[in-house]
Write an enzyme that holds these catalytic residues in place. Structure first.
Site, PDB file in Angstrom:
ATOM      1  CB  SER A   1     129.754 102.460   2.366  1.00  0.00           C
ATOM      2  OG  SER A   1     129.843 101.703   3.599  1.00  0.00           O
TER       3      SER A   1
ATOM      4  CE1 TYR B   1     130.224  97.381  -0.331  1.00  0.00           C
ATOM      5  CE2 TYR B   1     130.942  98.640   1.477  1.00  0.00           C
ATOM      6  CZ  TYR B   1     130.122  98.071   0.753  1.00  0.00           C
ATOM      7  OH  TYR B   1     128.932  98.742   0.999  1.00  0.00           O
TER       8      TYR B   1
ATOM      9  CB  ALA C   1     139.257 101.304  -3.339  1.00  0.00           C
TER      10      ALA C   1
ATOM     11  CE  LYS D   1     129.383 101.082  -1.835  1.00  0.00           C
ATOM     12  NZ  LYS D   1     128.383 101.609  -2.298  1.00  0.00           N
TER      13      LYS D   1
HETATM   14  N1  LIG Z   1     123.771  96.895   3.926  1.00  0.00           N
HETATM   15  C1  LIG Z   1     124.825  97.527   4.319  1.00  0.00           C
HETATM   16  O1  LIG Z   1     125.096  97.402   5.398  1.00  0.00           O
HETATM   17  C2  LIG Z   1     125.164  98.644   3.556  1.00  0.00           C
HETATM   18  C3  LIG Z   1     126.007  99.817   4.349  1.00  0.00           C
HETATM   19  C4  LIG Z   1     126.641 100.929   3.385  1.00  0.00           C
HETATM   20  C5  LIG Z   1     126.249 100.845   2.222  1.00  0.00           C
HETATM   21  N2  LIG Z   1     125.562  99.818   1.561  1.00  0.00           N
HETATM   22  C6  LIG Z   1     125.458 100.104  -0.123  1.00  0.00           C
HETATM   23  O2  LIG Z   1     124.040 100.153  -0.403  1.00  0.00           O
HETATM   24  C7  LIG Z   1     123.907  99.703  -1.450  1.00  0.00           C
HETATM   25  C8  LIG Z   1     122.637  98.757  -1.464  1.00  0.00           C
HETATM   26  O3  LIG Z   1     122.921  97.552  -0.814  1.00  0.00           O
HETATM   27  P1  LIG Z   1     122.078  96.598  -0.022  1.00  0.00           P
HETATM   28  O4  LIG Z   1     122.358  96.380   1.651  1.00  0.00           O
HETATM   29  O5  LIG Z   1     120.713  97.154  -0.150  1.00  0.00           O
HETATM   30  O6  LIG Z   1     122.252  95.201  -0.822  1.00  0.00           O
HETATM   31  P2  LIG Z   1     121.256  94.166  -1.597  1.00  0.00           P
HETATM   32  O7  LIG Z   1     122.044  93.153  -1.766  1.00  0.00           O
HETATM   33  O8  LIG Z   1     120.055  93.856  -0.538  1.00  0.00           O
HETATM   34  O9  LIG Z   1     120.746  94.994  -2.893  1.00  0.00           O
HETATM   35  C9  LIG Z   1     121.877  95.015  -3.896  1.00  0.00           C
HETATM   36  C10 LIG Z   1     120.734  95.182  -5.326  1.00  0.00           C
HETATM   37  O10 LIG Z   1     121.655  95.750  -6.168  1.00  0.00           O
HETATM   38  C11 LIG Z   1     121.495  94.629  -7.384  1.00  0.00           C
HETATM   39  N3  LIG Z   1     122.704  94.648  -7.920  1.00  0.00           N
HETATM   40  C12 LIG Z   1     123.785  94.023  -7.607  1.00  0.00           C
HETATM   41  N4  LIG Z   1     124.931  93.998  -8.701  1.00  0.00           N
HETATM   42  C13 LIG Z   1     124.357  94.505  -9.802  1.00  0.00           C
HETATM   43  C14 LIG Z   1     124.406  94.724 -11.039  1.00  0.00           C
HETATM   44  N5  LIG Z   1     125.537  94.492 -11.604  1.00  0.00           N
HETATM   45  N6  LIG Z   1     123.471  95.130 -11.996  1.00  0.00           N
HETATM   46  C15 LIG Z   1     122.347  95.589 -11.316  1.00  0.00           C
HETATM   47  N7  LIG Z   1     121.987  95.362 -10.089  1.00  0.00           N
HETATM   48  C16 LIG Z   1     122.910  94.753  -9.315  1.00  0.00           C
HETATM   49  C17 LIG Z   1     121.145  93.244  -6.646  1.00  0.00           C
HETATM   50  O11 LIG Z   1     120.545  92.553  -7.697  1.00  0.00           O
HETATM   51  C18 LIG Z   1     120.201  93.884  -5.501  1.00  0.00           C
HETATM   52  O12 LIG Z   1     118.925  93.826  -5.848  1.00  0.00           O
HETATM   53  C19 LIG Z   1     125.263  99.055  -1.950  1.00  0.00           C
HETATM   54  O13 LIG Z   1     125.548 100.000  -3.037  1.00  0.00           O
HETATM   55  C20 LIG Z   1     125.704  98.986  -0.873  1.00  0.00           C
HETATM   56  O14 LIG Z   1     127.224  99.127  -1.020  1.00  0.00           O
HETATM   57  C21 LIG Z   1     125.122  98.682   2.158  1.00  0.00           C
END
Ligand SMILES: NC(=O)c1ccc[n+]([C@@H]2O[C@H](COP(=O)([O-])OP(=O)(O)OC[C@H]3O[C@@H](n4cnc5c(N)ncnc54)[C@H](O)[C@@H]3O)[C@@H](O)[C@H]2O)c1
Length: 262
Positions: free
Chosen positions: A141, A155, A157, A159
């Site tokens: 992220s 979060y 930390a 990342k």
């Molecule tokens: N959305 C943002 O703005 C953003 C920005 C930067 C980074 N990210 C990162 O991108 C990644 C995906 O995020 P997203 O926005 O697609 O979120 P999201 O909530 O749409 O998807 C996350 C998925 O991870 C699964 N998950 C969560 N905990 C789990 C566990 N313990 N075991 C198995 N599966 C699990 C959830 O069921 C879900 O399907 C994350 O690592 C997040 O930190 C997101």
């Protein structure tokens, strides 16, 4: 990019960035191994993919548990002979303030957002070795380099740790031709952000981004698939920011920056 005949394993595949990556790779001919804890969403995905003639192996896993990852890899993925690209996308967000973040909250976020990626990669090295793609992309992220807007200190930390994991794994696995990179997305509209950010806040965030919009999960998926492809064959241990220019922002608004020059 051509993923025809490749096997792409994705954690957090049932939603958001993971799901968009699964769709994009499947459209290009990949077989998808979809790892997630949300069994209902995995089943919906299986039916949708099967309906489109896309190969998918859904695997239930709790990425926050080393034991669960072991079972998922050894049993859930027993029919999977190799992995060409592993995408570590599973993640959660916790919004507590620094002083009131509990030990449980800290551990939960670290175990899912950082340790889970370590254990998945560690346990899938033999499958990656058996593949031709030999690539891993960790979804970090922009918070890894700055401060999370959506999440709290745990979060940020976790990342930041993801980038260290990426560099170190890249160094150790390079001699086998396994490349490990990270993407650092800025704000992406997914279930994660929609759950915690109001519509008014969403407008404010878009206004902060120089390119003027939130990222879509598909924007991030395209960069992940680039890093996982032969086009990136000499790229390893690095991070790719996908943030609409957000990391260029100095803290001052563009208006005050421009007004100071008139
Ligand atoms: N959305 C943002 O703005 C953003 C920005 C930067 C980074 N990210 C990162 O991108 C990644 C995906 O995020 P997203 O926005 O697609 O979120 P999201 O909530 O749409 O998807 C996350 C998925 O991870 C699964 N998950 C969560 N905990 C789990 C566990 N313990 N075991 C198995 N599966 C699990 C959830 O069921 C879900 O399907 C994350 O690592 C997040 O930190 C997101």
């Amino acid at each position: 990019m051509d993923y025809n005949g490749k096997t792409v394993a994705i954690t957090g595949a049932a939603s958001g960035i993971g799901y968009a990556t699964a769709q994009a790779a499947a459209q290009q001919g990949a077989r998808i191994v979809a790892l997630d804890r949300d069994v209902g969403a995995l089943e919906t995905m299986r039916v949708e993919f099967a309906g489109k003639g896309w190969a998918i192996t859904p695997v239930e896993v709790d990425i926050g548990s080393e034991a669960s990852i072991r079972v998922a890899v050894e049993q859930g993925m027993a029919s999977v002979e190799r992995v060409d690209l592993l995408v570590n996308s599973a993640g959660i967000v916790s919004r507590g303030m620094f002083e009131t973040t509990t030990g449980d909250e800290w551990q939960r976020v670290l175990s899912i957002n950082l340790s889970g990626s370590f254990f998945c990669l560690q346990q899938m090295v033999p499958l990656l070795r058996a593949g031709r793609g030999r690539a891993v992309v960790n979804v970090a992220s922009l918070a890894a380099k700055r401060v999370s807007y959506t999440g709290g200190v745990s979060y940020t930390a976790a990342k930041a740790g993801m980038l260290g994991l990426t560099r170190h794994a890249a160094f150790e696995l390079a001699h086998e031709g396994i490349r490990v990179n990270a993407v650092c997305p800025g704000p992406v509209l997914t279930a994660m952000t929609q759950r915690v950010i109001s519509e008014e806040e969403q407008r404010q965030v878009a206004a902060m981004v120089p390119l003027g919009d939130w990222l879509s999960p598909q924007d991030v998926a395209a960069s992940i698939l680039f890093l996982g492809s032969p086009a990136a064959r000499m790229i390893t241990g690095t991070t790719l920011d996908i943030d609409g220019g957000l990391s260029l922002v100095t803290g001052a608004s563009f208006e005050s920056y421009r007004n100071a020059r008139q």
